[in-house]
Scaffold this motif. Structure first.
Motif, PDB file in Angstrom:
ATOM      1  N   VAL A  47       0.833  -1.199   0.000  1.00 31.00           N
ATOM      2  CA  VAL A  47       0.000   0.000   0.000  1.00 31.00           C
ATOM      3  C   VAL A  47       0.872   1.256   0.000  1.00 31.00           C
ATOM      4  O   VAL A  47       0.738   2.106  -0.865  1.00 31.00           O
ATOM      5  CB  VAL A  47      -0.946   0.006   1.214  1.00 31.00           C
ATOM      6  N   SER A  48       1.766   1.338   0.985  1.00 33.44           N
ATOM      7  CA  SER A  48       2.583   2.535   1.100  1.00 33.44           C
ATOM      8  C   SER A  48       3.810   2.232   1.929  1.00 33.44           C
ATOM      9  O   SER A  48       3.843   1.263   2.689  1.00 33.44           O
ATOM     10  CB  SER A  48       1.768   3.662   1.755  1.00 33.44           C
ATOM     11  N   THR A  57       8.583   8.861   0.552  1.00 34.18           N
ATOM     12  CA  THR A  57       7.426   7.970   0.642  1.00 34.18           C
ATOM     13  C   THR A  57       7.153   7.322  -0.711  1.00 34.18           C
ATOM     14  O   THR A  57       7.603   7.812  -1.759  1.00 34.18           O
ATOM     15  CB  THR A  57       6.166   8.724   1.086  1.00 34.18           C
ATOM     16  N   HIS A  58       6.410   6.230  -0.655  1.00 32.79           N
ATOM     17  CA  HIS A  58       6.000   5.548  -1.884  1.00 32.79           C
ATOM     18  C   HIS A  58       4.569   5.054  -1.694  1.00 32.79           C
ATOM     19  O   HIS A  58       4.177   4.647  -0.583  1.00 32.79           O
ATOM     20  CB  HIS A  58       6.933   4.375  -2.181  1.00 32.79           C
ATOM     21  N   TYR A  59       3.792   5.121  -2.793  1.00 31.25           N
ATOM     22  CA  TYR A  59       2.405   4.668  -2.748  1.00 31.25           C
ATOM     23  C   TYR A  59       2.106   3.750  -3.919  1.00 31.25           C
ATOM     24  O   TYR A  59       2.612   3.934  -5.029  1.00 31.25           O
ATOM     25  CB  TYR A  59       1.453   5.866  -2.818  1.00 31.25           C
ATOM     26  N   VAL A  63      -3.788   3.777  -4.512  1.00 30.00           N
ATOM     27  CA  VAL A  63      -4.083   4.658  -3.380  1.00 30.00           C
ATOM     28  C   VAL A  63      -3.447   6.036  -3.539  1.00 30.00           C
ATOM     29  O   VAL A  63      -3.688   6.927  -2.710  1.00 30.00           O
ATOM     30  CB  VAL A  63      -3.624   4.034  -2.047  1.00 30.00           C
ATOM     31  N   GLN A  64      -2.637   6.208  -4.575  1.00 30.87           N
ATOM     32  CA  GLN A  64      -1.970   7.485  -4.803  1.00 30.87           C
ATOM     33  C   GLN A  64      -2.989   8.620  -4.845  1.00 30.87           C
ATOM     34  O   GLN A  64      -4.014   8.532  -5.522  1.00 30.87           O
ATOM     35  CB  GLN A  64      -1.206   7.423  -6.127  1.00 30.87           C
ATOM     36  N   PHE A  67      -4.299   8.341  -0.059  1.00 30.40           N
ATOM     37  CA  PHE A  67      -3.668   7.937   1.202  1.00 30.40           C
ATOM     38  C   PHE A  67      -2.403   8.760   1.430  1.00 30.40           C
ATOM     39  O   PHE A  67      -1.698   9.118   0.477  1.00 30.40           O
ATOM     40  CB  PHE A  67      -3.296   6.465   1.169  1.00 30.40           C
ATOM     41  N   THR A  68      -2.116   8.997   2.710  1.00 26.04           N
ATOM     42  CA  THR A  68      -0.896   9.698   3.081  1.00 26.04           C
ATOM     43  C   THR A  68      -0.239   8.976   4.239  1.00 26.04           C
ATOM     44  O   THR A  68      -0.880   8.751   5.267  1.00 26.04           O
ATOM     45  CB  THR A  68      -1.181  11.150   3.483  1.00 26.04           C
ATOM     46  N   ILE A  69       1.020   8.618   4.069  1.00 25.71           N
ATOM     47  CA  ILE A  69       1.778   7.972   5.134  1.00 25.71           C
ATOM     48  C   ILE A  69       2.676   9.013   5.797  1.00 25.71           C
ATOM     49  O   ILE A  69       3.211   9.912   5.118  1.00 25.71           O
ATOM     50  CB  ILE A  69       2.603   6.781   4.590  1.00 25.71           C
ATOM     51  N   LEU A  80      -1.220   6.110   8.686  1.00 20.91           N
ATOM     52  CA  LEU A  80      -1.716   6.037   7.315  1.00 20.91           C
ATOM     53  C   LEU A  80      -3.079   6.723   7.292  1.00 20.91           C
ATOM     54  O   LEU A  80      -4.068   6.178   7.799  1.00 20.91           O
ATOM     55  CB  LEU A  80      -1.842   4.592   6.838  1.00 20.91           C
TER      56      LEU A  80
END
Length: 128
Positions: A47-48, A57-59, A63-64, A67-69, A80
């Motif tokens: 997911v991330s 970060t990577h998504y 979910v790009q 979502f924000t990690i 998340l």
């Protein structure tokens, strides 16, 4: 290293949830941390991921933009934030961590086969 996820639950489509992953033990160790999910009858997917220094970060494409990690190293917690949730986001969400060399702290690389530690998961259900 122990990882404990929280924040899952039932939400309507379009809603939001924030998952937390609290890690303990060996807190001095740089950890790259990621979120994975597994829907019933499907394979686990990435997911991330967030680098050990929090700078990268990577998504997953799915979910790009939604979502924000993030991480708070003072609290040993990774978050998340999940917005605009869709039924396809339903599943058990797992937090996982890998010990990281000093030379690799900026690399948000999380693949299931590389992770050293796993939490037990938290269930997210998106349904009307």
């Amino acid at each position: 290293v122990q990882l404990v996820e929280s924040g899952g639950g039932l939400v309507q489509p379009g809603g939001s949830l924030r998952l937390s992953c609290a890690h303990s033990g060996l807190t001095w160790l740089p950890l790259t941390i990621g979120w994975f999910r597994q829907a019933p009858g499907k394979e686990r997917e990435d997911v991330s991921c967030i680098s050990a220094n929090g700078g990268s970060t990577h998504y997953a494409d799915s979910v790009q933009g939604r979502f924000t990690i993030s991480r708070d190293n003072a609290k040993n917690t990774v978050y998340l934030q999940m917005n605009s949730l869709e039924p396809a986001d339903t599943g058990t969400y797992y937090c996982a961590a890998r010990s990281t060399l000093a030379s690799d702290v900026a690399n948000p690389l999380c693949r299931a086969g590389l992770m050293d530690y796993w939490g037990k998961g938290t269930l997210v259900s998106v349904s009307s």
